[in-house]
Design an enzyme around this catalytic site. Structure first.
Site, PDB file in Angstrom:
ATOM      1  N   LYS A   1       0.856  -1.187   0.000  1.00 41.76           N
ATOM      2  CA  LYS A   1       0.000   0.000   0.000  1.00 41.76           C
ATOM      3  C   LYS A   1       0.893   1.238   0.000  1.00 41.76           C
ATOM      4  O   LYS A   1       1.912   1.269   0.704  1.00 41.76           O
ATOM      5  CB  LYS A   1      -0.899  -0.028   1.241  1.00 41.76           C
TER       6      LYS A   1
ATOM      7  N   SER B   1     -10.122  -0.547   6.720  1.00 40.34           N
ATOM      8  CA  SER B   1      -9.517  -0.426   5.394  1.00 40.34           C
ATOM      9  C   SER B   1      -8.797  -1.662   4.864  1.00 40.34           C
ATOM     10  O   SER B   1      -8.453  -1.694   3.682  1.00 40.34           O
ATOM     11  CB  SER B   1      -8.549   0.749   5.372  1.00 40.34           C
TER      12      SER B   1
ATOM     13  N   SER C   1      -9.817   1.774   2.529  1.00 45.04           N
ATOM     14  CA  SER C   1      -8.913   2.501   1.676  1.00 45.04           C
ATOM     15  C   SER C   1      -7.833   1.644   1.014  1.00 45.04           C
ATOM     16  O   SER C   1      -7.198   2.104   0.078  1.00 45.04           O
ATOM     17  CB  SER C   1      -8.228   3.596   2.488  1.00 45.04           C
TER      18      SER C   1
HETATM   19  N1  GLN Z   1     -13.415   4.171   5.841  1.00 43.12           N
HETATM   20  C1  GLN Z   1     -12.852   4.597   7.097  1.00 43.12           C
HETATM   21  C2  GLN Z   1     -12.412   6.036   6.995  1.00 43.12           C
HETATM   22  O1  GLN Z   1     -12.609   6.618   5.978  1.00 43.12           O
HETATM   23  C3  GLN Z   1     -11.717   3.711   7.488  1.00 43.12           C
HETATM   24  C4  GLN Z   1     -10.499   3.988   6.727  1.00 43.12           C
HETATM   25  C5  GLN Z   1      -9.327   3.198   7.201  1.00 43.12           C
HETATM   26  O2  GLN Z   1      -9.486   2.171   7.842  1.00 43.12           O
HETATM   27  N2  GLN Z   1      -8.144   3.692   6.901  1.00 43.12           N
HETATM   28  O3  GLN Z   1     -11.879   6.590   7.915  1.00 43.12           O
END
Ligand code: GLN
Length: 486
Positions: free
Chosen positions: A76, A175, A151
């Site tokens: 990532k 994410s 994400s």
């Molecule tokens: N969708 C969640 C957010 O936007 C979690 C994102 C994540 O786990 N990095 O914060």
């Protein structure tokens, strides 16, 4: 080879059926063929990858090499790498190359892995659909009109479309698990503190945790063995003796107590998701596991609590991007303050700006007690709910996400709808607990459904064991998307 698990790749490399250079080329070619459409990678550099593969082949010829010797891994683009730029999906870091490697990257290098590329992600890991990336959305290989989740959507798609054997992600509120569910792969968010955050661009430091994504639980276990380890450079990294995460893969399921929180099976869950998850739990019961009802009465507050705490931490963490030290700087400005303003207005996208505004607000004098402090207290109550539940059961199961993949653009105008995607994944990180998502079937539209398995702190080996038993008897995790045939 493109479809192989880690142990098959290890065996093929050891038996010299294939070299690391050949294997890496295979994946690079596949990325070249598919990624124009899927957009799972932000940066790929054949020269860098092939040089590392050559070094791995030479090490092997000398009789050296770690557990992942010669195996390509996609990371990532939140993990700092010296060899490739680290953008975090943001214009702010579009041209940023780190002078050091993240701890996780060092661990993979030590294990002999080859850096295959940096995967696309929501900007600064803020999102659930991979649409907030400065580098454009990632597409779901099961249907390229749909989002892959986020994400860590790029990593999920890289594995799902067989452009990488395995990948890394990070999970703050879901994410790793949510994109794994929406693309039909496996993803594990470890107990907070097991994987060092050193060199992992910070979003919400009390929640962020790196973890592996792969096609099977057995592969996740091998990746955990590489990623987990104490690192003095992260003050929240846990000094624990090394564990073998593959040790419980064969543990029988008889007597296992599976907690089913009613809060995870309420309205809001799509029928296709409910059916697949129920069928998976039935499978466990047939294997001798026992289900017990548990309650997570504060789980309903997890999303609002998260959207106070995560933005608060983000607003502080992202203050470092000011145009002075590194990253983007506005070309034109009047004075220092104007430079800050323009730099941040140009460098950050809309979702990141929204989080900074919310975070700054909830931390401001006069609102701190009403929002931030209150949210911290509810966070503790959520953790207590889990502690009580784990006195009654060994693992908790439910859906990873209330729905399957949705169309691109469907939720971009409604942040609250987008945030509700993570309703089942947010509680675990608030409590510092591990969570795993594995494929458990398909809905009526042929889209993958994820089963979430949560455990108490440090229960990863047991969770992976339960997942592995299921995967020995089912083939959901082996199905590859039809849009990207091998
Ligand atoms: N969708 C969640 C957010 O936007 C979690 C994102 C994540 O786990 N990095 O914060």
């Amino acid at each position: 080879m493109l479809d192989s698990g880690l142990s098959e790749l290890q065996a093929a490399l050891a038996a010299k059926k294939i070299s690391s250079v050949e294997l890496t080329r295979l994946f690079l070619e596949r990325i070249g063929r598919l990624d124009g459409r899927l957009n799972a990678f932000i940066t790929v550099d054949e020269g860098v990858s092939l040089a590392q593969a050559r070094a791995a082949d030479e090490a092997r010829a000398r009789g050296e090499g770690g557990p992942l010797a010669g195996i390509p891994v996609a990371h990532k683009d939140i993990y700092c790498t010296r060899a490739l730029r680290t953008t975090c999906g943001s214009r702010m870091l579009e041209n940023y190359t780190s002078p050091y490697d993240a701890h996780v990257i060092e661990q993979f290098e030590r294990a002999g892995a080859v850096l295959l590329g940096k995967t696309n992600m929501d900007e600064f890991a803020m999102g659930s659909s991979n649409e907030t990336s400065h580098f454009g959305p990632v597409r779901n290989p099961w249907n390229s009109g749909l989002v892959p989740g986020g994400s860590s959507g790029g990593s999920a798609v890289a594995v799902a479309a067989r452009m990488a054997p395995v990948a890394t992600g990070t999970d703050t509120g879901g994410s790793i698990r949510q994109p794994a569910a929406l693309t039909g792969v496996c993803g594990l968010k470890p107990t907070y503190g097991l994987v060092s955050r050193y060199g992992m661009v910070a979003f919400a430091s009390s929640l962020d945790q790196g973890g592996p994504m792969a096609k099977s639980a057995a592969d996740l276990a091998l990746l955990m063995n590489v990623m987990v380890g104490h690192d003095a450079r992260d003050s929240t990294s846990l000094p624990r003796p090394k564990e073998d995460y593959a040790r419980a893969l064969e543990l029988p399921l008889a007597g296992l107590r599976i907690g089913l929180p009613k809060e995870y099976f309420g309205k809001g869950v799509e029928p296709g998701v409910r059916q697949c998850v129920r069928a998976a739990i039935d499978w466990y019961e047939r294997r001798g596991a026992r289900t017990v009802p548990v309650e997570l009465p504060h789980a309903a507050l997890a999303v609002p609590v998260y959207y106070v705490l995560a933005p608060a931490e983000a607003s502080s963490n992202l203050s470092r991007f000011d145009g002075v030290r590194y990253g983007h700087r506005a070309a034109q400005y009047e004075d220092l303050n104007d430079m800050y303003c323009r730099t941040r207005a140009e460098g950050f996208g809309a979702e990141v700006q929204r989080r900074i505004l919310v975070g700054t607000y909830v931390l401001s004098h006069g609102y701190y007690d009403a929002y931030y402090l209150k949210a911290q207290k509810v966070r503790r109550l959520i953790a207590r709910d889990f502690a009580a539940a784990f006195r009654l059961c060994d693992l908790i199961m439910g859906p990873t996400s209330p729905g399957t993949a949705f169309p691109l653009g469907a939720k971009t105008d409604d942040p609250v709808q987008m945030y509700l995607n993570d309703i089942f994944t947010i509680p675990a990180p608030l409590a510092g607990l591990p969570g795993l998502s594995i494929p458990c079937g398909f809905d009526a539209r042929g889209l993958p459904v994820g089963l979430q398995i949560m455990g108490d702190h440090f229960a990863e080996a047991r969770m992976l064991g339960a997942a592995h038993q299921y995967q020995r008897d089912t083939d959901w995790h082996r199905r590859a998307p039809k849009e990207t045939p091998l």
